[in-house]
Write an enzyme that holds these catalytic residues in place. Structure first.
Site, PDB file in Angstrom:
ATOM      1  N   ASN A  59      26.610  28.673 -10.880  1.00 54.69           N
ATOM      2  CA  ASN A  59      27.810  27.407 -11.869  1.00 54.69           C
ATOM      3  C   ASN A  59      26.227  26.858 -12.614  1.00 54.69           C
ATOM      4  O   ASN A  59      25.619  25.996 -13.061  1.00 54.69           O
ATOM      5  CB  ASN A  59      28.063  26.470 -11.001  1.00 54.69           C
ATOM      6  CG  ASN A  59      27.737  25.132 -11.390  1.00 54.69           C
ATOM      7  OD1 ASN A  59      28.834  25.262 -12.233  1.00 54.69           O
ATOM      8  ND2 ASN A  59      28.089  23.819 -10.276  1.00 54.69           N
ATOM      9  N   LYS A  87      27.048  24.135 -15.060  1.00 51.76           N
ATOM     10  CA  LYS A  87      27.420  22.712 -14.952  1.00 51.76           C
ATOM     11  C   LYS A  87      27.866  22.743 -16.410  1.00 51.76           C
ATOM     12  O   LYS A  87      28.926  23.643 -17.582  1.00 51.76           O
ATOM     13  CB  LYS A  87      26.408  22.603 -14.869  1.00 51.76           C
ATOM     14  CG  LYS A  87      26.183  22.921 -13.260  1.00 51.76           C
ATOM     15  CD  LYS A  87      24.938  21.920 -12.188  1.00 51.76           C
ATOM     16  CE  LYS A  87      25.025  21.955 -11.380  1.00 51.76           C
ATOM     17  NZ  LYS A  87      23.936  21.229 -10.289  1.00 51.76           N
ATOM     18  N   HIS A 105      32.693  20.247  -6.037  1.00 47.81           N
ATOM     19  CA  HIS A 105      30.906  19.877  -6.163  1.00 47.81           C
ATOM     20  C   HIS A 105      31.484  18.627  -5.600  1.00 47.81           C
ATOM     21  O   HIS A 105      31.244  17.586  -5.780  1.00 47.81           O
ATOM     22  CB  HIS A 105      31.095  20.951  -7.653  1.00 47.81           C
ATOM     23  CG  HIS A 105      29.546  20.901  -7.568  1.00 47.81           C
ATOM     24  ND1 HIS A 105      28.454  20.199  -7.596  1.00 47.81           N
ATOM     25  CD2 HIS A 105      28.751  21.926  -7.615  1.00 47.81           C
ATOM     26  CE1 HIS A 105      27.785  20.005  -8.098  1.00 47.81           C
ATOM     27  NE2 HIS A 105      27.147  21.934  -7.910  1.00 47.81           N
ATOM     28  N   GLU A 136      28.535  16.844  -7.201  1.00 52.60           N
ATOM     29  CA  GLU A 136      28.363  15.875  -8.699  1.00 52.60           C
ATOM     30  C   GLU A 136      29.618  15.781  -8.655  1.00 52.60           C
ATOM     31  O   GLU A 136      29.986  14.520  -9.379  1.00 52.60           O
ATOM     32  CB  GLU A 136      27.705  17.054  -9.751  1.00 52.60           C
ATOM     33  CG  GLU A 136      26.428  17.271  -9.760  1.00 52.60           C
ATOM     34  CD  GLU A 136      25.804  18.868  -9.957  1.00 52.60           C
ATOM     35  OE1 GLU A 136      24.234  18.811 -10.635  1.00 52.60           O
ATOM     36  OE2 GLU A 136      26.607  19.379 -11.470  1.00 52.60           O
ATOM     37  N   GLU A 165      26.488  23.463   0.102  1.00 52.10           N
ATOM     38  CA  GLU A 165      25.341  22.590  -0.386  1.00 52.10           C
ATOM     39  C   GLU A 165      24.550  21.175  -0.319  1.00 52.10           C
ATOM     40  O   GLU A 165      25.092  20.455  -0.885  1.00 52.10           O
ATOM     41  CB  GLU A 165      25.792  22.266  -2.661  1.00 52.10           C
ATOM     42  CG  GLU A 165      27.410  22.160  -2.553  1.00 52.10           C
ATOM     43  CD  GLU A 165      27.602  21.815  -3.806  1.00 52.10           C
ATOM     44  OE1 GLU A 165      27.420  21.892  -5.305  1.00 52.10           O
ATOM     45  OE2 GLU A 165      28.772  20.486  -3.886  1.00 52.10           O
ATOM     46  N   GLY A 189      18.654  20.970  -6.618  1.00 53.83           N
ATOM     47  CA  GLY A 189      17.675  20.576  -7.675  1.00 53.83           C
ATOM     48  C   GLY A 189      16.665  19.489  -7.732  1.00 53.83           C
ATOM     49  O   GLY A 189      15.225  19.566  -8.534  1.00 53.83           O
ATOM     50  N   SER A 218      18.994  24.603  -5.024  1.00 56.94           N
ATOM     51  CA  SER A 218      17.689  25.350  -5.254  1.00 56.94           C
ATOM     52  C   SER A 218      17.481  26.444  -4.648  1.00 56.94           C
ATOM     53  O   SER A 218      15.840  27.091  -3.993  1.00 56.94           O
ATOM     54  CB  SER A 218      16.105  24.341  -4.132  1.00 56.94           C
ATOM     55  OG  SER A 218      16.279  23.076  -5.098  1.00 56.94           O
TER      56      SER A 218
END
Length: 262
Positions: free
Chosen positions: A13, A15, A104, A106, A174, A180, A220
């Protein structure tokens, strides 16, 4: 539950990174790197570029016969109409996308996408012949309050509501607290949640679908830890974020079977 062999899926991904020119160099270098390393075709590689890169990447993949699947990072709930800025699943299908990421973390956080919106996007993906990569996961607050599996299980139950038995989906667990952060979940943590998610798929879509459904870990992921996740029976691949932008690192993740002990 029926026994099946699931082809591992390593999904990158990107992004909001890499413009359409940069994407050409990246795809070519990744292809060369995996080809030179005699990459095992038993692992499916998928890339999820920004919308503006999709046509360029699709053309390159087709022209050079590059064995990567193409996916989009999101889609609209709607197939057409006065929805400025939205992208229809029908458009993605015309670009030969196979996959689309839905829900997702985000999107849930920054665009306030509810479980209901995610469910409607899953329906839109399937209606247009796309395989949704349904993302579920818990925040650090959720983890402390409810434990590791309660929130992702509830999110997946809602996302699968009303789908016909046997529908093809991919699920990506996730843990938001790991994305991250450089601090991934442990393989045991990932396995525990992924096993529960497979149970949700069995309840919603049937035992055969659950046995065939690939459940990915994301958060991660890197070359140094991918092999430990892939040893787990209910982890079938990875949804890779930052590391998917580094050719050598992503190639090493794809080639996890070459790592010691796998």
């Amino acid at each position: 539950m029926a026994v099946t062999t699931r082809t591992p899926l390593i999904a990158g991904n990107w992004k909001m990174n890499l413009d359409h020119l940069q994407s050409v160099a990246f795809i070519q270098k990744l292809h060369w790197t995996l080809r030179d390393a005699k990459h095992d075709d038993a692992v499916e590689v998928a890339v999820f570029p920004p919308f503006t890169d999709l046509r360029t990447v699709q053309t390159l993949i087709d022209a050079d016969r590059i064995p990567f699947a193409l996916g989009a990072q999101d889609l609209s709930q709607h197939d057409s109409g006065a929805y400025t800025g939205e992208v229809s699943g029908a458009f993605l299908t015309k670009l030969r996308c196979r996959y689309v990421i839905v829900g997702h973390s985000e999107r849930r956080e920054y665009h306030a996408e509810s479980d209901e919106v995610v469910a409607s996007k899953v329906q839109a993906a399937i209606r247009n012949g796309l395989v949704p990569v349904i993302c579920v996961g818990e925040t650090a607050e959720d983890l402390e309050k409810h434990g590791a599996s309660a929130v992702p299980v509830g999110q997946l139950q809602k996302a699968l509501e009303g789908l016909p038995a046997g529908t093809e989906v991919v699920v990506a667990y996730e843990p938001v607290w790991a994305i991250g952060s450089g601090q991934a979940a442990t393989p045991d943590q990932a396995q525990d949640v992924c096993a529960k998610l497979r149970g949700v798929v069995a309840e919603a879509l049937g035992a055969d679908a659950a046995a065939a459904t690939r459940i990915l870990y994301g958060g991660s992921v890197k070359a140094a830890n991918i092999a430990s996740f892939m040893r787990e029976p209910d982890v079938d691949g990875a949804l890779v974020g930052g590391a998917s932008l580094l050719v050598d690192e992503f190639a090493a993740i794809v080639r996890y079977q070459k790592h010691v002990g796998v």
